[in-house]
Design a protein around this motif. Sequence first.
Motif, short mmCIF file in Angstrom:
data_model
loop_
_atom_site.label_atom_id
_atom_site.label_comp_id
_atom_site.label_asym_id
_atom_site.label_seq_id
_atom_site.Cartn_x
_atom_site.Cartn_y
_atom_site.Cartn_z
N MET A 11 -3.40 2.83 -6.19
CA MET A 11 -2.02 2.54 -5.77
C MET A 11 -1.15 2.50 -7.01
N GLY A 12 0.10 2.90 -6.84
CA GLY A 12 0.99 3.07 -7.99
C GLY A 12 1.42 1.77 -8.64
N SER A 13 1.32 0.67 -7.91
CA SER A 13 1.79 -0.61 -8.45
C SER A 13 1.05 -1.74 -7.76
N LYS A 14 0.94 -2.88 -8.45
CA LYS A 14 0.34 -4.04 -7.80
C LYS A 14 1.17 -4.46 -6.59
N SER A 15 2.46 -4.09 -6.59
CA SER A 15 3.32 -4.45 -5.45
C SER A 15 2.87 -3.73 -4.17
N ASP A 16 2.03 -2.71 -4.29
CA ASP A 16 1.50 -2.00 -3.11
C ASP A 16 0.28 -2.72 -2.49
N TRP A 17 -0.26 -3.68 -3.22
CA TRP A 17 -1.54 -4.28 -2.82
C TRP A 17 -1.45 -5.07 -1.51
N ALA A 41 1.28 7.65 -11.26
CA ALA A 41 1.49 9.04 -11.67
C ALA A 41 2.47 9.15 -12.84
N HIS A 42 3.40 8.19 -12.92
CA HIS A 42 4.43 8.30 -13.96
C HIS A 42 4.32 7.24 -15.05
N ARG A 43 3.71 6.07 -14.71
CA ARG A 43 3.60 5.02 -15.73
C ARG A 43 2.31 5.13 -16.53
N THR A 44 1.26 5.66 -15.90
CA THR A 44 -0.03 5.84 -16.60
C THR A 44 -0.57 7.25 -16.29
N ALA A 65 -4.78 7.57 -2.11
CA ALA A 65 -3.73 7.27 -3.08
C ALA A 65 -2.47 6.81 -2.35
N ALA A 66 -1.96 5.64 -2.73
CA ALA A 66 -0.77 5.09 -2.09
C ALA A 66 0.34 4.95 -3.13
N ALA A 67 1.54 5.34 -2.74
CA ALA A 67 2.66 5.17 -3.66
C ALA A 67 3.97 5.10 -2.89
N GLY A 68 4.95 4.47 -3.53
CA GLY A 68 6.26 4.36 -2.92
C GLY A 68 7.31 5.09 -3.74
N GLY A 69 8.41 5.42 -3.13
CA GLY A 69 9.48 6.16 -3.81
C GLY A 69 9.09 7.61 -3.99
N ALA A 70 9.56 8.21 -5.08
CA ALA A 70 9.28 9.62 -5.34
C ALA A 70 8.08 9.77 -6.27
N ALA A 71 7.14 8.81 -6.21
CA ALA A 71 6.09 8.72 -7.23
C ALA A 71 5.06 9.84 -7.19
N HIS A 72 4.78 10.42 -6.01
CA HIS A 72 3.94 11.61 -5.96
C HIS A 72 2.52 11.39 -6.46
N PRO A 89 2.01 6.78 2.20
CA PRO A 89 3.36 6.49 1.72
C PRO A 89 3.70 5.01 1.92
N MET A 90 4.13 4.35 0.84
CA MET A 90 4.52 2.94 0.93
C MET A 90 5.96 2.83 1.43
N GLU A 91 6.22 1.77 2.19
CA GLU A 91 7.59 1.58 2.66
C GLU A 91 8.45 1.10 1.50
C1 RP5 Z 1 5.56 3.31 -7.10
O1 RP5 Z 1 6.77 2.65 -7.23
C2 RP5 Z 1 4.60 2.30 -6.58
O2 RP5 Z 1 3.64 2.93 -5.79
C3 RP5 Z 1 5.44 1.32 -5.80
O3 RP5 Z 1 5.36 1.53 -4.39
C4 RP5 Z 1 6.86 1.62 -6.27
C5 RP5 Z 1 7.53 0.43 -6.87
O4 RP5 Z 1 6.73 -0.09 -7.90
P1 RP5 Z 1 7.11 -1.47 -8.62
O5 RP5 Z 1 8.45 -1.27 -9.24
O6 RP5 Z 1 7.12 -2.52 -7.54
O7 RP5 Z 1 6.01 -1.70 -9.63
O8 RP5 Z 1 5.12 3.80 -8.32
#
Ligand code: RP5
Length: 162
Positions: A11-17, A41-44, A65-72, A89-91
């Motif tokens: 997942m792209g962020s701990k906020s997705d957990w 994908a973009h931070r690491t 793989a889960a991510a929110g926004g345009a993280a891809h 896709p995360m909300e």
């Molecule tokens: C994405 O950006 C993550 O998957 C997350 O859903 C979103 C926001 O990330 P945070 O700013 O909460 O770390 O990369």
Amino acid sequence: MADSPLVIVLMGSKSDWDVMRQTDEVLSNFGVPHECRVLSAHRTPAETAEYVSGAEARGVEVVIAAAGGAAHLAGVCAAHTVLPVLGVPMESAALKGMDSLLSTVQMPAGIPVGTLAIGPAGARNAALLAVAILGTSRPELRAKLRKFRDDQKAKILKESLS
Ligand code: RP5
């Protein structure tokens, strides 16, 4: 079943957990060895590529793989492995996950991502689909999936609205 992970859940962020813990729970309920990690994908980007590139050699069979926004994130994972990649896709706050959905589902031809629903339904279904994929060569997992469906059906048929 082997102890080394058959499924990796990124997942792209701990906020997705908060949502992706449901993927973890479903996989645990089915007894599927798996590993959950925050990688972006973009931070690491380099670490994500290295982790996913090495997954097949470790015996992994499905990548979620889960991510929110345009993280891809799911598309980037799929670029680094021939294992099946399931995207969740995360909300997002801004666009209610429509941005996440489109950046996951609209993969150009050649590198597929199997995309699930936005949010919790997608998180749970990604795990169930991973179980179905693993089940094609594991009868015991297929049997567990059938039992899950039977239990779900029985629960619904018992519902009372009074
Ligand atoms: C994405 O950006 C993550 O998957 C997350 O859903 C979103 C926001 O990330 P945070 O700013 O909460 O770390 O990369």
